[in-house]
Design a protein around this motif. Structure first.
Motif, PDB file in Angstrom:
ATOM      1  N   TYR A  86     -22.380   4.230   8.475  1.00  9.60           N
ATOM      2  CA  TYR A  86     -21.864   5.434   9.117  1.00  9.60           C
ATOM      3  C   TYR A  86     -20.396   5.663   8.754  1.00  9.60           C
ATOM      4  CZ  TYR A  86     -20.514   8.792  12.695  1.00  9.60           C
ATOM      5  OH  TYR A  86     -20.029   9.901  13.341  1.00  9.60           O
ATOM      6  N   ARG A  87     -19.626   4.570   8.693  1.00  7.09           N
ATOM      7  CA  ARG A  87     -18.215   4.679   8.321  1.00  7.09           C
ATOM      8  C   ARG A  87     -18.066   5.291   6.935  1.00  7.09           C
ATOM      9  NH1 ARG A  87     -16.252  -1.439   9.932  1.00  7.09           N
ATOM     10  NH2 ARG A  87     -16.768  -1.334  12.150  1.00  7.09           N
ATOM     11  N   LYS A  88     -18.872   4.821   6.003  1.00  8.46           N
ATOM     12  CA  LYS A  88     -18.804   5.335   4.641  1.00  8.46           C
ATOM     13  C   LYS A  88     -19.151   6.826   4.597  1.00  8.46           C
ATOM     14  CE  LYS A  88     -19.876   0.951   2.333  1.00  8.46           C
ATOM     15  NZ  LYS A  88     -20.850   0.219   1.480  1.00  8.46           N
ATOM     16  N   LYS A  89     -20.142   7.219   5.392  1.00  8.26           N
ATOM     17  CA  LYS A  89     -20.553   8.629   5.414  1.00  8.26           C
ATOM     18  C   LYS A  89     -19.435   9.522   5.946  1.00  8.26           C
ATOM     19  CE  LYS A  89     -25.586   8.138   5.855  1.00  8.26           C
ATOM     20  NZ  LYS A  89     -26.763   8.417   6.711  1.00  8.26           N
ATOM     21  N   THR A  90     -18.706   9.046   6.974  1.00  9.22           N
ATOM     22  CA  THR A  90     -17.617   9.863   7.515  1.00  9.22           C
ATOM     23  C   THR A  90     -16.516  10.044   6.467  1.00  9.22           C
ATOM     24  OG1 THR A  90     -16.455   7.937   8.466  1.00  9.22           O
ATOM     25  CG2 THR A  90     -18.035   9.094   9.879  1.00  9.22           C
ATOM     26  N   VAL A  91     -16.228   8.993   5.708  1.00  5.56           N
ATOM     27  CA  VAL A  91     -15.197   9.081   4.670  1.00  5.56           C
ATOM     28  C   VAL A  91     -15.631  10.033   3.556  1.00  5.56           C
ATOM     29  CG1 VAL A  91     -14.011   7.822   2.829  1.00  5.56           C
ATOM     30  CG2 VAL A  91     -14.152   6.840   5.126  1.00  5.56           C
ATOM     31  N   VAL A  92     -16.891   9.894   3.110  1.00  4.04           N
ATOM     32  CA  VAL A  92     -17.400  10.751   2.036  1.00  4.04           C
ATOM     33  C   VAL A  92     -17.363  12.221   2.465  1.00  4.04           C
ATOM     34  CG1 VAL A  92     -19.453  11.384   0.704  1.00  4.04           C
ATOM     35  CG2 VAL A  92     -18.833   8.976   0.974  1.00  4.04           C
ATOM     36  N   ALA A  93     -17.814  12.493   3.686  1.00  5.99           N
ATOM     37  CA  ALA A  93     -17.830  13.878   4.181  1.00  5.99           C
ATOM     38  C   ALA A  93     -16.419  14.446   4.276  1.00  5.99           C
ATOM     39  CB  ALA A  93     -18.511  13.939   5.546  1.00  5.99           C
ATOM     40  N   SER A  94     -15.492  13.647   4.807  1.00  4.03           N
ATOM     41  CA  SER A  94     -14.123  14.114   4.991  1.00  4.03           C
ATOM     42  C   SER A  94     -13.393  14.261   3.662  1.00  4.03           C
ATOM     43  CB  SER A  94     -13.357  13.148   5.909  1.00  4.03           C
ATOM     44  OG  SER A  94     -13.985  13.068   7.177  1.00  4.03           O
ATOM     45  N   VAL A  95     -13.595  13.309   2.749  1.00  6.51           N
ATOM     46  CA  VAL A  95     -12.976  13.391   1.427  1.00  6.51           C
ATOM     47  C   VAL A  95     -13.458  14.639   0.687  1.00  6.51           C
ATOM     48  CG1 VAL A  95     -12.930  12.372  -0.879  1.00  6.51           C
ATOM     49  CG2 VAL A  95     -12.535  10.941   1.108  1.00  6.51           C
ATOM     50  N   THR A  96     -14.772  14.870   0.728  1.00  7.83           N
ATOM     51  CA  THR A  96     -15.336  16.034   0.040  1.00  7.83           C
ATOM     52  C   THR A  96     -14.799  17.329   0.626  1.00  7.83           C
ATOM     53  OG1 THR A  96     -17.364  14.767  -0.338  1.00  7.83           O
ATOM     54  CG2 THR A  96     -17.470  17.133  -0.716  1.00  7.83           C
ATOM     55  N   GLY A  97     -14.709  17.385   1.955  1.00 15.28           N
ATOM     56  CA  GLY A  97     -14.180  18.580   2.603  1.00 15.28           C
ATOM     57  C   GLY A  97     -12.744  18.853   2.192  1.00 15.28           C
ATOM     58  N   LEU A  98     -11.893  17.812   2.174  1.00 16.40           N
ATOM     59  CA  LEU A  98     -10.492  17.997   1.806  1.00 16.40           C
ATOM     60  C   LEU A  98     -10.345  18.296   0.316  1.00 16.40           C
ATOM     61  CD1 LEU A  98      -7.857  17.998   3.332  1.00 16.40           C
ATOM     62  CD2 LEU A  98      -7.499  15.621   2.679  1.00 16.40           C
ATOM     63  N   THR A  99     -11.229  17.745  -0.499  1.00 18.37           N
ATOM     64  CA  THR A  99     -11.212  18.049  -1.935  1.00 18.37           C
ATOM     65  C   THR A  99     -11.498  19.532  -2.172  1.00 18.37           C
ATOM     66  OG1 THR A  99     -11.940  15.816  -2.552  1.00 18.37           O
ATOM     67  CG2 THR A  99     -12.298  17.561  -4.166  1.00 18.37           C
ATOM     68  N   LEU A 100     -12.514  20.041  -1.488  1.00 23.14           N
ATOM     69  CA  LEU A 100     -12.858  21.462  -1.624  1.00 23.14           C
ATOM     70  C   LEU A 100     -11.733  22.354  -1.120  1.00 23.14           C
ATOM     71  CD1 LEU A 100     -16.585  21.246  -0.481  1.00 23.14           C
ATOM     72  CD2 LEU A 100     -15.756  21.669  -2.799  1.00 23.14           C
ATOM     73  N   GLU A 101     -11.079  21.909  -0.044  1.00 24.79           N
ATOM     74  CA  GLU A 101      -9.950  22.675   0.494  1.00 24.79           C
ATOM     75  C   GLU A 101      -8.795  22.704  -0.504  1.00 24.79           C
ATOM     76  OE1 GLU A 101      -6.543  22.027   3.866  1.00 24.79           O
ATOM     77  OE2 GLU A 101      -8.568  21.371   4.359  1.00 24.79           O
ATOM     78  N   GLY A 102      -8.458  21.527  -1.061  1.00 22.16           N
ATOM     79  CA  GLY A 102      -7.388  21.455  -2.044  1.00 22.16           C
ATOM     80  C   GLY A 102      -7.704  22.267  -3.290  1.00 22.16           C
ATOM     81  N   MET A 103      -8.962  22.237  -3.697  1.00 25.56           N
ATOM     82  CA  MET A 103      -9.398  23.010  -4.857  1.00 25.56           C
ATOM     83  C   MET A 103      -9.223  24.504  -4.606  1.00 25.56           C
ATOM     84  SD  MET A 103     -13.208  23.116  -6.578  1.00 25.56           S
ATOM     85  CE  MET A 103     -13.899  24.052  -5.190  1.00 25.56           C
ATOM     86  N   ASP A 104      -9.639  24.965  -3.438  1.00 27.98           N
ATOM     87  CA  ASP A 104      -9.554  26.386  -3.095  1.00 27.98           C
ATOM     88  C   ASP A 104      -8.112  26.870  -3.070  1.00 27.98           C
ATOM     89  OD1 ASP A 104     -10.704  28.925  -1.670  1.00 27.98           O
ATOM     90  OD2 ASP A 104      -9.104  28.212  -0.367  1.00 27.98           O
ATOM     91  N   ILE A 105      -7.221  26.083  -2.474  1.00 30.06           N
ATOM     92  CA  ILE A 105      -5.818  26.474  -2.382  1.00 30.06           C
ATOM     93  C   ILE A 105      -5.203  26.590  -3.776  1.00 30.06           C
ATOM     94  CG2 ILE A 105      -3.529  25.714  -1.623  1.00 30.06           C
ATOM     95  CD1 ILE A 105      -4.921  24.485   0.835  1.00 30.06           C
TER      96      ILE A 105
END
Length: 402
Positions: free
Chosen positions: A3-22
């Motif tokens: 579960y810990r790994k899943k939270t990191v993967v989800a959060s990393v992917t979300g922030l990556t997409l945010e950084g990409m969009d900006i």
């Protein structure tokens, strides 16, 4: 552990997409200005509108996540963010661009704090620094990804096609919803009658409920503002400064950007380890003082090696601290208001710190690079003094993990 790994993967992917969009806005800005026949100031408002959206979305979605669940609301923020990004590619006027960027900003602002709250609630206290650093590097991955995608799409398909990539987060949101369970700590808090009673008071007001909590909240806003102001001031203006002071070409400036980004990633991962091992005050204190010194001394850097190596060192310290804010803020507030606190505090920092490039530009027009770097160094000293005021307390509302 899974579960810990899943939270990191989800959060990393979300922030990556945010950084990409900006960064899409940065790469497409020239084409947008040319198509709509606007001046640079009007084009610059696109970023300002996005920051306003982030502040609003951070507050609203932070409250909703504390009330209705992290994963459910996290999914909605990603969907809204994707819709705003994709619609940007359909805009027929600069006014429509503003509206669609506002929508994208609202979604992006909500995503950051919720993802950090998920990680904070899934990982043990002695590993939250490292987990937070894993998530934070996602923004730099987004910068690199945006550069690669832009290089392929812009010359052939134009700026509108770039924003159609925004449909990708929709797929991500679907995957998150199906594969990530709700935070066990949040679920436990929902069953706790005391937690439910606190929830009724109004989550945003709880950040200012007592003098101690108010002071903590304002201190963290100052630190977050300095973090964003320093980053924006460095990344937006330093390439231009170096072109003028060192005579660097545009391609050399791009190489500087890459070396600085690499330094930032290494700094984030290092800071996460420091935070877990040495605690908040020692880790932030070391990096803040080192940032002030590195930024000021960098104004004296000469030669290609000095400029590239110095840029990496500045990036290592100045943005390495970014990795710690999720763990810091998440550790200072209870689960009932954790998403609200993280989103509100950091997005206030984004909104205020976003004006730093304007001040840096004014300084460069009136003075020189050394004065601009002295201003940035002073910001880190101010954040250092603010950080020293964070104290342990007996307040039931705030868990001061200093």
């Amino acid at each position: 552990m899974e579960y810990r790994k899943k939270t990191v993967v989800a959060s990393v992917t979300g922030l990556t997409l945010e950084g990409m969009d900006i960064m899409f806005i940065s790469f497409a800005m020239t084409m947008i200005i040319a198509e709509f026949h606007i001046d640079l100031a009007t084009g610059g408002l696109i970023s300002s509108v996005t920051n306003i959206g982030m502040l609003f979305g951070g507050i609203v979605f932070g409250i909703l996540a504390d009330k209705y669940g992290r994963v459910k609301v996290f999914t909605y923020t990603v969907l809204l963010f994707a819709i705003g990004t994709a619609l940007t590619g359909l805009a027929t006027s600069i006014e429509q661009v503003y509206v669609f960027r506002l929508i994208a900003g609202i979604g992006a602002g909500g995503e950051y704090g919720i993802g950090m709250a998920l990680v904070a609630e899934a990982w043990p206290k002695n590993k939250q620094g490292r987990a937070s650093s894993y998530v934070s590097v996602g923004a730099q991955y987004g910068v690199i990804l945006a550069a690669l995608i832009s290089a392929v799409i812009l010359p052939t398909l134009g700026w509108r096609a770039l924003f159609f990539v925004g449909v990708i987060p929709v797929i991500f949101a679907f995957i998150v919803r199906r594969n990530l369970d709700e935070s066990p700590e949040w679920l436990a808090a929902q069953k706790n009658k005391t937690a439910v009673k606190k929830k009724e008071k109004g989550k945003l007001l709880q950040l200012f409920e007592t003098p101690r909590i108010t002071f903590t909240t304002l201190t963290l806003i100052v630190m977050a503002t300095v973090q964003i102001a320093g980053y924006n001031g460095l990344m937006i203006w330093l390439p231009s400064m170096l072109q003028q002071s060192q005579g660097l070409s545009v391609s050399s400036s791009a190489l500087w950007t890459i070396s600085t980004a690499v330094g930032m990633i290494i700094g984030m991962l290092t800071f996460g380890i420091f935070l877990d091992k040495f605690g908040t005050k020692r880790s932030f204190g070391l990096f803040l003082i080192a940032s002030a010194c590195a930024v000021f001394l960098y104004s004296y850097a000469t030669g290609s090696v000095g400029v590239l190596l110095g840029g990496s060192i500045v990036g290592f310290f100045s943005n390495g601290m970014f990795a710690g804010y999720g763990a810091l803020i998440g550790g200072l507030y209870p689960v009932q208001i954790r998403s609200t606190a993280t989103n509100t505090i950091f997005n206030f920092g984004r909104a205020i710190g976003g004006f730093s490039p304007i001040l840096v530009g004014f300084i460069l027009q009136s003075y020189d690079m050394k004065v601009a770097m002295l201003y940035l160094a002073g910001l880190y000293c101010m954040s250092f003094l603010a950080m020293l005021t964070l104290k342990k307390g007996n307040d039931d509302q705030v868990n001061h993990a200093i």
